[in-house]
Design a protein around this motif. Structure first.
Motif, mmCIF file in Angstrom:
data_model
loop_
_atom_site.group_PDB
_atom_site.id
_atom_site.type_symbol
_atom_site.label_atom_id
_atom_site.label_comp_id
_atom_site.label_asym_id
_atom_site.label_seq_id
_atom_site.Cartn_x
_atom_site.Cartn_y
_atom_site.Cartn_z
ATOM 1 N N GLY A 10 55.855 57.792 -0.510
ATOM 2 C CA GLY A 10 54.943 57.398 0.545
ATOM 3 C C GLY A 10 55.372 57.832 1.940
ATOM 4 O O GLY A 10 54.553 57.864 2.860
ATOM 5 N N TRP A 12 55.958 60.692 2.877
ATOM 6 C CA TRP A 12 55.286 61.944 3.238
ATOM 7 C C TRP A 12 54.038 61.677 4.069
ATOM 8 O O TRP A 12 53.651 62.513 4.886
ATOM 9 C CB TRP A 12 54.929 62.757 1.994
ATOM 10 C CG TRP A 12 56.076 63.571 1.528
ATOM 11 C CD1 TRP A 12 56.865 63.332 0.453
ATOM 12 C CD2 TRP A 12 56.590 64.761 2.148
ATOM 13 N NE1 TRP A 12 57.844 64.294 0.369
ATOM 14 C CE2 TRP A 12 57.695 65.179 1.387
ATOM 15 C CE3 TRP A 12 56.234 65.504 3.264
ATOM 16 C CZ2 TRP A 12 58.436 66.314 1.708
ATOM 17 C CZ3 TRP A 12 56.965 66.631 3.574
ATOM 18 C CH2 TRP A 12 58.051 67.025 2.809
ATOM 19 N N LEU A 13 53.389 60.534 3.898
ATOM 20 C CA LEU A 13 52.233 60.187 4.721
ATOM 21 C C LEU A 13 52.649 60.052 6.180
ATOM 22 O O LEU A 13 51.973 60.557 7.080
ATOM 23 C CB LEU A 13 51.592 58.896 4.227
ATOM 24 C CG LEU A 13 50.412 58.393 5.051
ATOM 25 C CD1 LEU A 13 49.262 59.382 4.989
ATOM 26 C CD2 LEU A 13 49.989 57.023 4.584
ATOM 27 N N TRP A 14 53.787 59.417 6.427
ATOM 28 C CA TRP A 14 54.284 59.269 7.799
ATOM 29 C C TRP A 14 54.713 60.597 8.376
ATOM 30 O O TRP A 14 54.530 60.864 9.558
ATOM 31 C CB TRP A 14 55.403 58.241 7.871
ATOM 32 C CG TRP A 14 54.898 56.884 7.511
ATOM 33 C CD1 TRP A 14 55.188 56.182 6.384
ATOM 34 C CD2 TRP A 14 53.973 56.099 8.257
ATOM 35 N NE1 TRP A 14 54.504 54.993 6.378
ATOM 36 C CE2 TRP A 14 53.747 54.924 7.527
ATOM 37 C CE3 TRP A 14 53.311 56.269 9.460
ATOM 38 C CZ2 TRP A 14 52.889 53.932 7.965
ATOM 39 C CZ3 TRP A 14 52.459 55.278 9.900
ATOM 40 C CH2 TRP A 14 52.259 54.128 9.156
ATOM 41 N N SER A 16 53.350 63.420 7.584
ATOM 42 C CA SER A 16 52.102 64.126 7.850
ATOM 43 C C SER A 16 51.462 63.649 9.147
ATOM 44 O O SER A 16 50.984 64.452 9.954
ATOM 45 C CB SER A 16 51.137 63.924 6.680
ATOM 46 O OG SER A 16 49.954 64.637 6.876
ATOM 47 N N ILE A 17 51.463 62.353 9.361
ATOM 48 C CA ILE A 17 50.877 61.795 10.590
ATOM 49 C C ILE A 17 51.670 62.235 11.817
ATOM 50 O O ILE A 17 51.092 62.676 12.812
ATOM 51 C CB ILE A 17 50.805 60.250 10.495
ATOM 52 C CG1 ILE A 17 49.768 59.835 9.449
ATOM 53 C CG2 ILE A 17 50.484 59.642 11.848
ATOM 54 C CD1 ILE A 17 49.794 58.367 9.109
ATOM 55 N N GLY A 56 47.946 68.330 6.896
ATOM 56 C CA GLY A 56 47.597 67.911 5.538
ATOM 57 C C GLY A 56 47.956 68.953 4.499
ATOM 58 O O GLY A 56 48.498 68.630 3.436
ATOM 59 N N ASN A 59 52.046 69.417 4.496
ATOM 60 C CA ASN A 59 52.761 68.248 3.978
ATOM 61 C C ASN A 59 52.351 67.885 2.560
ATOM 62 O O ASN A 59 53.117 67.233 1.855
ATOM 63 C CB ASN A 59 52.588 67.059 4.919
ATOM 64 C CG ASN A 59 53.409 67.232 6.165
ATOM 65 O OD1 ASN A 59 54.622 67.308 6.104
ATOM 66 N ND2 ASN A 59 52.750 67.335 7.304
ATOM 67 N N SER A 60 51.166 68.304 2.121
ATOM 68 C CA SER A 60 50.812 68.064 0.721
ATOM 69 C C SER A 60 51.683 68.915 -0.209
ATOM 70 O O SER A 60 52.043 68.472 -1.298
ATOM 71 C CB SER A 60 49.330 68.333 0.471
ATOM 72 O OG SER A 60 49.030 69.692 0.665
ATOM 73 N N TRP A 63 54.811 67.048 -0.423
ATOM 74 C CA TRP A 63 54.649 65.885 -1.283
ATOM 75 C C TRP A 63 54.752 66.269 -2.756
ATOM 76 O O TRP A 63 55.312 65.537 -3.554
ATOM 77 C CB TRP A 63 53.305 65.220 -0.999
ATOM 78 C CG TRP A 63 53.119 63.929 -1.721
ATOM 79 C CD1 TRP A 63 53.626 62.713 -1.372
ATOM 80 C CD2 TRP A 63 52.381 63.722 -2.928
ATOM 81 N NE1 TRP A 63 53.246 61.762 -2.285
ATOM 82 C CE2 TRP A 63 52.469 62.356 -3.244
ATOM 83 C CE3 TRP A 63 51.650 64.556 -3.750
ATOM 84 C CZ2 TRP A 63 51.866 61.810 -4.354
ATOM 85 C CZ3 TRP A 63 51.041 64.002 -4.869
ATOM 86 C CH2 TRP A 63 51.160 62.639 -5.155
#
Length: 131
Positions: A10, A12-14, A16-17, A56, A59-60, A63
């Motif tokens: 999770g 990776w969401l941070w 990405s942001i 996105g 970073n995907s 991920w």
């Protein structure tokens, strides 16, 4: 590459942001401060959309575990933004914004493609060693 989060976590969401936010701030710094353009909400939102899509995609891949794609793509983005800032400082009679943006796109795409090639080569060698 120990500073990157593990695949499918999770964090990776941070990443990405924060990646999108930093890219967006650098792009608006270039447009509104260095180029001296007037404030335009539509341009601001377009830069935000570009930053979100770019973050996105890059970073995907991180991920999913393709860290080399992330590294090379990020290097391309950093080099592209740096060249965009350098071209702004040159007197190119009005073409510095276009030349800077095109160099940004070229180095971003080049870093991404190079990352895909390196990551694909690594996976191919790894597959051939297992066989």
């Amino acid at each position: 590459m120990n500073f990157l989060p593990p695949a499918r976590k999770g964090r990776w969401l941070w990443w990405s942001i924060s990646y999108a936010l930093i890219a967006w701030l650098l792009l608006i710094l270039h447009r509104f401060v260095l180029l001296g353009e007037g404030f335009d909400l539509l341009i601001l939102l377009r830069w935000a959309a570009l930053s979100i899509v770019l973050s996105g995609i890059i970073n995907s891949f991180g991920w999913y575990g393709a860290r080399l794609v992330w590294i090379f793509s990020t290097a391309g983005v950093v080099l592209g933004i740096s060249l965009m800032f350098i071209y702004t400082s040159r007197d190119m009679s009005g073409w510095e914004d276009l030349a800077g943006f095109l160099s940004f796109l070229l180095f971003t795409a080049g870093g991404f493609v190079l990352g895909l090639l390196v990551e694909g080569s690594r996976l191919l060698v790894q597959y051939l060693r297992r066989r």
